[in-house]
Design a protein around this motif. Structure first.
Motif, PDB file in Angstrom:
ATOM      1  N   GLN B 183       0.836  -1.198   0.000  1.00 45.77           N
ATOM      2  CA  GLN B 183       0.000   0.000   0.000  1.00 45.77           C
ATOM      3  C   GLN B 183       0.882   1.263   0.000  1.00 45.77           C
ATOM      4  O   GLN B 183       0.607   2.205  -0.720  1.00 45.77           O
ATOM      5  N   ASN B 185       3.917   1.453  -1.074  1.00 45.50           N
ATOM      6  CA  ASN B 185       4.565   1.524  -2.385  1.00 45.50           C
ATOM      7  C   ASN B 185       3.607   2.090  -3.440  1.00 45.50           C
ATOM      8  O   ASN B 185       3.983   2.903  -4.269  1.00 45.50           O
ATOM      9  N   ASP B 186       2.345   1.616  -3.368  1.00 47.57           N
ATOM     10  CA  ASP B 186       1.338   2.097  -4.331  1.00 47.57           C
ATOM     11  C   ASP B 186       1.054   3.585  -4.150  1.00 47.57           C
ATOM     12  O   ASP B 186       0.714   4.275  -5.098  1.00 47.57           O
ATOM     13  N   LEU B 187       1.138   4.046  -2.918  1.00 47.35           N
ATOM     14  CA  LEU B 187       0.804   5.440  -2.648  1.00 47.35           C
ATOM     15  C   LEU B 187       2.035   6.356  -2.639  1.00 47.35           C
ATOM     16  O   LEU B 187       1.996   7.453  -2.150  1.00 47.35           O
ATOM     17  N   THR B 188       3.141   5.832  -3.183  1.00 46.77           N
ATOM     18  CA  THR B 188       4.320   6.672  -3.379  1.00 46.77           C
ATOM     19  C   THR B 188       4.297   7.137  -4.829  1.00 46.77           C
ATOM     20  O   THR B 188       4.303   6.338  -5.759  1.00 46.77           O
ATOM     21  N   ILE B 189       4.202   8.456  -4.979  1.00 46.99           N
ATOM     22  CA  ILE B 189       4.045   9.015  -6.330  1.00 46.99           C
ATOM     23  C   ILE B 189       5.402   9.478  -6.863  1.00 46.99           C
ATOM     24  O   ILE B 189       6.113  10.193  -6.196  1.00 46.99           O
TER      25      ILE B 189
END
Lengths: 68, 189
Positions: B183, B185-189
Motif C-alpha cells: 500500500q 509503495n502504491d501510494l508513493t508518487i
C-alpha cells in the motif's frame, strides 16, 4: 495528515490542467489525483523535481506543513 | 512459468480435495441413512478406538453387566441412535469446515496467480483458515460414543491442528505486513 499539498493552487496560478501536468511529469492522472487529494504516503524526489520544473516553482510552493 | 505451473498444480489439488470432501460427505450420508434402515449389515464393522495415542488426555471405557470383549461391544450396529446422530453431525460439520478451509486456500492461490498476492483479502483468508482449523480442532477434540452394552468417551488434543492454526495466523500477520508495504509503495508518487 499535517503535510498539505497545494498543487491545485499552483495549477490555477499557472492556468494548467491536471492532465497536462500529468503528461509533462510522466505520471498517470490517477496518481496525480492521489497526490492532490492528500492520500499519497510519499513523494519521490524525481516526481517533485519534475512537478517543480513543469510549474516553475519551488517545493515549498506545493507542500505546506500544518500542525495537527 | 515454473511458478505458474506449481500454482496450477496447487489449484487443481485444491479442486480435487474439494471434490473428495463432497464425495465423502455424500458417502457418509448414504451410510448414515442405510445404517438406520439395515443395521445388521454393519454387524461385522468394528469401531477401533486407539486409546493408547498420547494425544488423548483422558479416556473412559465402560461396560454394562457383560463379559463381552470390547471388540464385540464397539461395533457399528450396536451404536445408539443418539450417538449415531452426534457422530454423523460431527463428521459432516468437520467435512464442511475442511471444505471451507481448502476453498479459502484456493482463493489465496488464485490471487497469487493473478499477481494480487499482498491484498487485504488474503489476510482475511488466512485468518478465516486459522479460525476454521481451530473450530475443527475443537469439534474433534471430544469423542463420546454410547453402545448397547458399553461406551467410550475421551478428550483428544490434535497438536497438528493447533500448529496449523498458529501457522495460519502467522501467515495472516506476514501478509498484513506485505499488504502495508504494498500500500505504501502504491501510494508513493
Amino acid at each position: 495528515m499535517s503535510i498539505i499539498v497545494n498543487l491545485d493552487v499552483m495549477l490555477e496560478k499557472r492556468s494548467m490542467k491536471s492532465n497536462e501536468l500529468a503528461d509533462i511529469v510522466g505520471i498517470t492522472t490517477a496518481n496525480l489525483s492521489i497526490l492532490k487529494t492528500g492520500k499519497a504516503k510519499a513523494i519521490r524526489f524525481s516526481t517533485l523535481e519534475a512537478i517543480c520544473k513543469a510549474l516553475d516553482c519551488q517545493p515549498a510552493d506545493i507542500l505546506e506543513f500544518v500542525e495537527d | 512459468m515454473t511458478k505458474n505451473r506449481l500454482l496450477n498444480i496447487a489449484i487443481t489439488l485444491c479442486k480435487m480435495t474439494k471434490m473428495i470432501f463432497i464425495l465423502l460427505f455424500i458417502g457418509f450420508t448414504v451410510i448414515f441413512i442405510h445404517l438406520q434402515i439395515d443395521r445388521s449389515f454393519y454387524s461385522s464393522q468394528k469401531i477401533s478406538i486407539n486409546t493408547n495415542s498420547k494425544n488423548y488426555i483422558s479416556t473412559t471405557k465402560w461396560k454394562a453387566n457383560t463379559n463381552e470383549d470390547y471388540n464385540k461391544i464397539f461395533t457399528v450396529d450396536k451404536l445408539k441412535t443418539g450417538s449415531l446422530y452426534v457422530m454423523y453431525l460431527k463428521l459432516a460439520l468437520g467435512l464442511i469446515l475442511l471444505f471451507l478451509c481448502v476453498k479459502e486456500f484456493q482463493k489465496v492461490m488464485e490471487s497469487v496467480k493473478g499477481i494480487e498476492t499482498f491484498g487485504e483479502n488474503n489476510v482475511l483468508s488466512f485468518r478465516r483458515i486459522g479460525r476454521l482449523i481451530l473450530a475443527y480442532a475443537i469439534l474433534t477434540s471430544y469423542t463420546s460414543m454410547s453402545f448397547e452394552n458399553g461406551g467410550f468417551s475421551g478428550v483428544y488434543i490434535s497438536f497438528t491442528s493447533l500448529f496449523l492454526v498458529l501457522f495460519a495466523f502467522i501467515m495472516a500477520e506476514i501478509f498484513k505486513e506485505g499488504f502495508l508495504i504494498k500500500q505504501e509503495n502504491d501510494l508513493t508518487i
